[in-house]
Design a protein around this motif. Structure first.
Motif, PDB file in Angstrom:
ATOM      1  N   VAL A 161      21.044  36.662  34.729  1.00 52.66           N
ATOM      2  CA  VAL A 161      21.769  37.717  35.346  1.00 52.66           C
ATOM      3  C   VAL A 161      22.909  37.501  36.257  1.00 52.66           C
ATOM      4  O   VAL A 161      23.971  37.969  36.196  1.00 52.66           O
ATOM      5  CB  VAL A 161      21.012  39.004  35.859  1.00 52.66           C
ATOM      6  CG1 VAL A 161      21.500  40.148  36.417  1.00 52.66           C
ATOM      7  CG2 VAL A 161      19.979  39.447  34.829  1.00 52.66           C
ATOM      8  N   GLY A 165      25.828  38.738  34.338  1.00 52.88           N
ATOM      9  CA  GLY A 165      26.134  40.207  34.926  1.00 52.88           C
ATOM     10  C   GLY A 165      27.506  40.077  35.525  1.00 52.88           C
ATOM     11  O   GLY A 165      27.893  41.242  35.265  1.00 52.88           O
ATOM     12  N   PRO A 166      27.955  39.301  36.299  1.00 51.15           N
ATOM     13  CA  PRO A 166      29.420  39.308  36.451  1.00 51.15           C
ATOM     14  C   PRO A 166      30.440  39.555  35.341  1.00 51.15           C
ATOM     15  O   PRO A 166      31.028  40.384  35.609  1.00 51.15           O
ATOM     16  CB  PRO A 166      29.470  37.869  37.345  1.00 51.15           C
ATOM     17  CG  PRO A 166      28.540  37.688  37.822  1.00 51.15           C
ATOM     18  CD  PRO A 166      27.370  37.967  36.904  1.00 51.15           C
ATOM     19  N   ALA A 169      30.129  43.345  34.571  1.00 52.69           N
ATOM     20  CA  ALA A 169      30.901  44.002  35.601  1.00 52.69           C
ATOM     21  C   ALA A 169      32.371  43.769  35.308  1.00 52.69           C
ATOM     22  O   ALA A 169      32.944  45.018  35.607  1.00 52.69           O
ATOM     23  CB  ALA A 169      30.526  43.463  37.006  1.00 52.69           C
ATOM     24  N   ALA A 178      32.180  44.144  42.763  1.00 54.71           N
ATOM     25  CA  ALA A 178      31.132  44.401  41.981  1.00 54.71           C
ATOM     26  C   ALA A 178      30.429  43.051  41.280  1.00 54.71           C
ATOM     27  O   ALA A 178      29.126  43.281  41.132  1.00 54.71           O
ATOM     28  CB  ALA A 178      31.854  45.141  40.646  1.00 54.71           C
ATOM     29  N   VAL A 182      26.406  42.736  41.716  1.00 58.92           N
ATOM     30  CA  VAL A 182      25.525  42.408  40.649  1.00 58.92           C
ATOM     31  C   VAL A 182      24.502  41.108  40.871  1.00 58.92           C
ATOM     32  O   VAL A 182      23.305  40.990  40.678  1.00 58.92           O
ATOM     33  CB  VAL A 182      26.264  42.074  39.321  1.00 58.92           C
ATOM     34  CG1 VAL A 182      25.497  41.494  38.300  1.00 58.92           C
ATOM     35  CG2 VAL A 182      26.885  43.381  38.703  1.00 58.92           C
ATOM     36  N   ALA A 186      20.540  41.281  41.501  1.00 59.84           N
ATOM     37  CA  ALA A 186      19.664  40.236  40.529  1.00 59.84           C
ATOM     38  C   ALA A 186      18.830  39.547  41.354  1.00 59.84           C
ATOM     39  O   ALA A 186      17.503  39.428  41.117  1.00 59.84           O
ATOM     40  CB  ALA A 186      20.553  39.360  39.473  1.00 59.84           C
TER      41      ALA A 186
END
Length: 204
Positions: A161, A165-166, A169, A178, A182, A186
């Motif tokens: 993540v 995740g980035p 985002a 953001a 993230v 995580a």
């Protein structure tokens, strides 16, 4: 021991492979200036990790040699002592980072156009810093009980993540803040799951 070695190798290799794939795309999406700020955030996490003061490793050694009595597992007392020391250091550092984020950004000569984003990104990091710093104490509990499968079952998804995740985002229009949020979420989720696993292993 063989299983533990395999678990730890997987815990290191899987995130590394995903990072090799994700980082070039992340660099392209953020641009050089925002990537530089993100690199500083990652570096801050690495530098401030010294605040665990070696308590995590010391705790692993002490807990592994502790023998529970009929009434209470002595590991519980050791845990709360180490957790309190490291947690206090993390809270103090988080407060300093949150208040001094503006000064830090100016000292690092971040472009004025990114100053607001950078300050907010560092403050997001500050909110989770106590959890990041105290994580080694939690993993020390599980390492002392040879729960390496549990540790890597948490760390591998969290690392995935952190890298992917980035990108998600950014895909939905998020910016630097953001991305850092993230990453922070995580790490916070991993801390919470590890904390619950510690209580499962040692209910006292």
């Amino acid at each position: 021991m063989a299983r533990s070695i395999v678990y730890n190798l997987l815990g290191m290799s899987i995130p590394a492979v995903i990072g090799l794939v994700a980082l070039p795309r992340l660099a392209a999406e953020l641009g050089p200036e925002r990537l530089g700020v993100l690199t500083l955030v990652w570096a801050t996490i690495s530098y401030l990790s010294f605040l665990h003061l070696g308590v995590g490793r010391a705790f692993t050694q002490s807990a592994a040699g502790a023998h529970p009595s009929s009434d209470e597992d002595p590991v519980a007392a050791i845990f709360w002592t180490g957790f309190g020391v490291v947690g206090s250091a993390g809270v103090a550092a988080a407060a300093v980072l949150f208040v001094a984020s503006g000064v830090a950004v100016d000292t690092l000569r971040i472009p004025p156009a990114l100053r607001g984003e950078a300050v907010l990104a560092f403050r997001v990091l500050a909110t989770v810093l106590p959890f990041l710093v105290s994580t080694p104490v939690l993993t020390g509990v599980l390492e002392a009980r040879h729960r390496f499968a549990w540790i890597n079952a948490v760390s591998i998804p969290a690392s995935v993540v952190v890298y992917l995740g980035p990108l998600v985002a950014l895909h939905f229009g998020g910016g630097l803040v953001a991305v850092v949020a993230v990453i922070a979420a995580a790490r916070l989720a991993a801390w919470l799951v590890t904390f619950l696993l510690c209580f499962r292993e040692i209910p006292t």
